[in-house]
Design a protein around this motif. Structure first.
Motif, mmCIF file in Angstrom:
data_model
loop_
_atom_site.group_PDB
_atom_site.id
_atom_site.type_symbol
_atom_site.label_atom_id
_atom_site.label_comp_id
_atom_site.label_asym_id
_atom_site.label_seq_id
_atom_site.Cartn_x
_atom_site.Cartn_y
_atom_site.Cartn_z
ATOM 1 N N GLY A 358 65.355 75.364 26.886
ATOM 2 C CA GLY A 358 66.290 76.459 27.131
ATOM 3 C C GLY A 358 66.803 76.557 28.553
ATOM 4 O O GLY A 358 67.404 77.568 28.914
ATOM 5 N N TYR A 359 66.610 75.525 29.376
ATOM 6 C CA TYR A 359 67.109 75.594 30.750
ATOM 7 C C TYR A 359 68.600 75.282 30.868
ATOM 8 O O TYR A 359 69.196 75.485 31.921
ATOM 9 C CB TYR A 359 66.263 74.731 31.694
ATOM 10 N N GLY A 360 69.183 74.795 29.771
ATOM 11 C CA GLY A 360 70.631 74.657 29.740
ATOM 12 C C GLY A 360 71.184 73.541 30.597
ATOM 13 O O GLY A 360 70.474 72.609 30.978
ATOM 14 N N GLU A 361 72.460 73.667 30.906
ATOM 15 C CA GLU A 361 73.203 72.608 31.604
ATOM 16 C C GLU A 361 72.689 72.410 33.027
ATOM 17 O O GLU A 361 72.805 73.291 33.864
ATOM 18 C CB GLU A 361 74.687 73.012 31.642
ATOM 19 N N ILE A 362 72.160 71.235 33.296
ATOM 20 C CA ILE A 362 71.768 70.935 34.679
ATOM 21 C C ILE A 362 72.766 70.000 35.349
ATOM 22 O O ILE A 362 72.822 69.932 36.568
ATOM 23 C CB ILE A 362 70.335 70.372 34.798
ATOM 24 N N ILE A 363 73.548 69.261 34.529
ATOM 25 C CA ILE A 363 74.564 68.365 35.087
ATOM 26 C C ILE A 363 75.876 68.550 34.333
ATOM 27 O O ILE A 363 75.880 68.696 33.109
ATOM 28 C CB ILE A 363 74.149 66.877 34.945
ATOM 29 N N GLY A 364 76.971 68.508 35.098
ATOM 30 C CA GLY A 364 78.295 68.358 34.500
ATOM 31 C C GLY A 364 78.913 67.117 35.121
ATOM 32 O O GLY A 364 78.893 66.964 36.345
ATOM 33 N N GLY A 405 81.869 60.508 38.108
ATOM 34 C CA GLY A 405 80.845 61.146 38.925
ATOM 35 C C GLY A 405 80.293 62.359 38.213
ATOM 36 O O GLY A 405 80.714 62.697 37.102
ATOM 37 N N PHE A 406 79.360 62.997 38.866
ATOM 38 C CA PHE A 406 78.748 64.175 38.241
ATOM 39 C C PHE A 406 78.176 65.093 39.302
ATOM 40 O O PHE A 406 78.058 64.717 40.480
ATOM 41 C CB PHE A 406 77.664 63.766 37.243
ATOM 42 N N GLY A 407 77.852 66.308 38.878
ATOM 43 C CA GLY A 407 77.216 67.269 39.769
ATOM 44 C C GLY A 407 75.942 67.778 39.137
ATOM 45 O O GLY A 407 75.944 68.244 37.998
ATOM 46 N N LEU A 408 74.849 67.646 39.875
ATOM 47 C CA LEU A 408 73.566 68.168 39.395
ATOM 48 C C LEU A 408 73.247 69.433 40.186
ATOM 49 O O LEU A 408 73.258 69.419 41.420
ATOM 50 C CB LEU A 408 72.463 67.116 39.575
ATOM 51 N N GLY A 409 73.000 70.505 39.473
ATOM 52 C CA GLY A 409 72.650 71.778 40.110
ATOM 53 C C GLY A 409 71.196 71.737 40.524
ATOM 54 O O GLY A 409 70.307 71.587 39.689
ATOM 55 N N LEU A 410 70.963 71.867 41.818
ATOM 56 C CA LEU A 410 69.590 71.713 42.321
ATOM 57 C C LEU A 410 68.667 72.816 41.800
ATOM 58 O O LEU A 410 67.572 72.536 41.312
ATOM 59 C CB LEU A 410 69.605 71.730 43.862
ATOM 60 N N GLU A 411 69.106 74.052 41.881
ATOM 61 C CA GLU A 411 68.211 75.152 41.490
ATOM 62 C C GLU A 411 67.918 75.126 39.995
ATOM 63 O O GLU A 411 66.800 75.407 39.568
ATOM 64 C CB GLU A 411 68.811 76.502 41.888
ATOM 65 N N ARG A 412 68.929 74.786 39.189
ATOM 66 C CA ARG A 412 68.651 74.712 37.742
ATOM 67 C C ARG A 412 67.673 73.596 37.443
ATOM 68 O O ARG A 412 66.795 73.733 36.585
ATOM 69 C CB ARG A 412 69.951 74.484 36.971
ATOM 70 N N THR A 413 67.823 72.486 38.142
ATOM 71 C CA THR A 413 66.928 71.351 37.900
ATOM 72 C C THR A 413 65.500 71.693 38.319
ATOM 73 O O THR A 413 64.546 71.428 37.586
ATOM 74 C CB THR A 413 67.448 70.125 38.681
ATOM 75 N N VAL A 414 65.378 72.314 39.489
ATOM 76 C CA VAL A 414 64.036 72.664 39.962
ATOM 77 C C VAL A 414 63.459 73.800 39.111
ATOM 78 O O VAL A 414 62.244 73.849 38.860
ATOM 79 C CB VAL A 414 64.059 73.018 41.465
#
Ligand code: 4AD
Ligand code: MG
Length: 438
Positions: A358-364, A405-414
């Motif tokens: 349930g942590y959802g989208e971490i990368i777009g 390319g892509f963007g990874l959200g740091l806080e969502r990933t952590v």
């Protein structure tokens, strides 16, 4: 001397400096648990073995006072950290008034108001240390693969993602925005270096009050010349596996403090399942139709064309035991710069990576539109101010090239790696719609 070095010094007299995490004072003995940033150690203060002034100082100490503690190192399996100090001296460096955060339950708003002090708590320290390790792993991964880091501007005149979530400011009479992304600038550096990335704070004036939204968050954005959408997903998969493996390898004690079920992370191995947006919607609706057959069900079919929301993302991720790629979303649900899918022009060559649990989208991520006319048409369709993108369009005029390319959200990933319920704990000073302080 720091606390982490104590195991190498049994029997020696040492001095450590730090802050008092907890304190218990009895009639003849006091226990001081000291935290110095590298670990914790318990100091045992025995009244009968010390001059009166030291004993008096010990009994007057308070939680979070800063002290230098001198004592003899003794191995003790029961002690926190495995060692104890038999105290011979105490020096007060900075006394603490009554510390607002006590070892009891506090409401989260209270804790956020005291974020500058809350940072010292065990769980907060563990989460932020995992964050720091993940950041380092990100740099290492990309450096090892010959990516060049490009720092992109935070003040910009071009809308990076969407007009709806901009922080606007006055730039000497000109309209400026805080960057929603560094991507458009990173794209410009790809013809210079082939593989690049930017990593910085990004800003979204999102009025969302959810556990996944910050108004300021950190994003890592690689950009690769001659990569198509499939290559892009391959890279994301390798990247996420690397980062998770690194957290497992180096952050065991922190994940334990956070009571993270690490078996959920150990299954993060390639390949990640890949499901197209259209397939995902079909499967979602099949599930909803089955549920709707039950009396009183509120299930409505999900309409093709909309972006997936948190509810849909959670359902989709529940079908798998590891992160899942959802690819080729409808064009109108996504940003203007994504490349039209030649096999189905209603969709774009793009993907989101949804984390499990349930942590959802971490990368777009996406392949970028490299055709000048199609990109211009999209900018007009989205009613974006064309004149702000002349430089970005130049990239399609002077040697255009396929790139992704892509963007990874740091806080969502952590947040996902640490298993914390809200990502606001994984940034030192969260910016939320109702919070600019501390
Ligand atoms: O999907 P997004 O909006 O993509 C971009 O910004 C692209 N320019 C990336 C690129 O292709 N270079 O955002 C990327 C990620 C999301 O998947 C999410 O992890 C995170 O950024 N994110 C947020 N994190 C916290 N709070 C928010 N409000 C976020 N919005 C996006
Ligand atoms: Mg997105």
């Amino acid at each position: 001397m720091t606390i982490k070095d104590l195991p190498q010094r049994p029997g020696e007299t040492v001095t450590v400096t730090g802050w008092i995490a907890t304190l218990r004072v009895h009639a003849r003995v006091a226990f001081i648990v000291l935290r110095d940033g590298t670990g914790v150690v318990q100091g045992v203060v025995v009244k009968s073995q010390l001059p009166d002034d030291i004993w008096e100082l010990a009994t007057a100490l308070t939680q979070e006072s800063c002290i230098a503690l001198t004592g003899v190192v003794r191995a003790d399996a029961r002690a926190p950290g495995g060692h104890e100090l038999t105290v011979t001296g105490i020096e007060l460096i900075g006394a603490s008034e009554e510390f607002p955060i006590q070892p009891k339950e506090h409401g989260v708003e209270f804790l956020l108001d005291h974020r500058h002090l809350w940072l010292r708590s065990n769980r907060q320290r563990a989460g932020l240390r995992v964050r720091a390790e993940v950041e380092q792993a990100i740099h290492d991964f990309l450096y090892e693969r010959d990516f060049v880091r490009i720092d992109t501007p935070i003040l910009t005149g071009s809308i990076g993602e969407s007009a709806g979530t901009l922080f606007e400011t006055d730039y000497f009479g000109e309209r400026a925005f805080l960057a929603q992304t560094g991507q458009l600038y990173a794209e410009c550096a790809a013809p210079a270096f082939r593989k690049v990335y930017c990593f910085g704070p990004t800003f979204r004036a999102e009025k969302s009050k959810t556990r996944r939204h910050l108004t300021e968050f950190w994003m890592i954005e690689p950009e690769v010349a001659f990569a198509d959408s499939d290559d892009n997903m391959d890279l994301q998969e390798e990247f996420v596996c690397y980062v998770v493996a690194r957290a497992l390898e180096r952050c065991g004690p922190e994940l334990e403090v956070l009571e993270r079920d690490v078996s959920m992370l150990e299954s993060v191995r390639p390949p990640f399942p890949r499901i197209s947006y259209s397939e995902a919607v079909e499967r979602l609706n099949a599930e909803r139709a089955a549920a709707a057959a039950a009396p009183d069900s509120p299930a409505h079919p999900f309409e093709w064309g909309r972006d997936l929301g948190a509810v849909e993302e959670t359902t989709i991720s529940s079908w798998f035991d590891r992160p899942v790629f959802v690819y080729n979303y409808p064009r109108e649900a996504k940003a203007f710069y994504m490349k039209e899918n030649p096999d189905d022009p209603r969709t774009a060559l793009c993907n989101d990576l949804l984390a499990p649990e349930g942590y959802g989208e971490i990368i777009g991520g996406s392949q970028r539109e490299d055709d000048l006319d199609r990109l211009l048409a999209r900018i007009r369709e989205e009613r974006l101010p064309e004149e702000a993108y002349d430089w970005y369009l130049d990239l399609r005029r002077y040697g255009t090239f396929p790139h992704s390319g892509f963007g990874l959200g740091l806080e969502r990933t952590v947040g996902w790696i640490t298993g914390r319920p809200h990502i606001r704990e994984l940034v030192p000073f969260p910016r939320l719609i109702n919070r600019l302080k501390p």
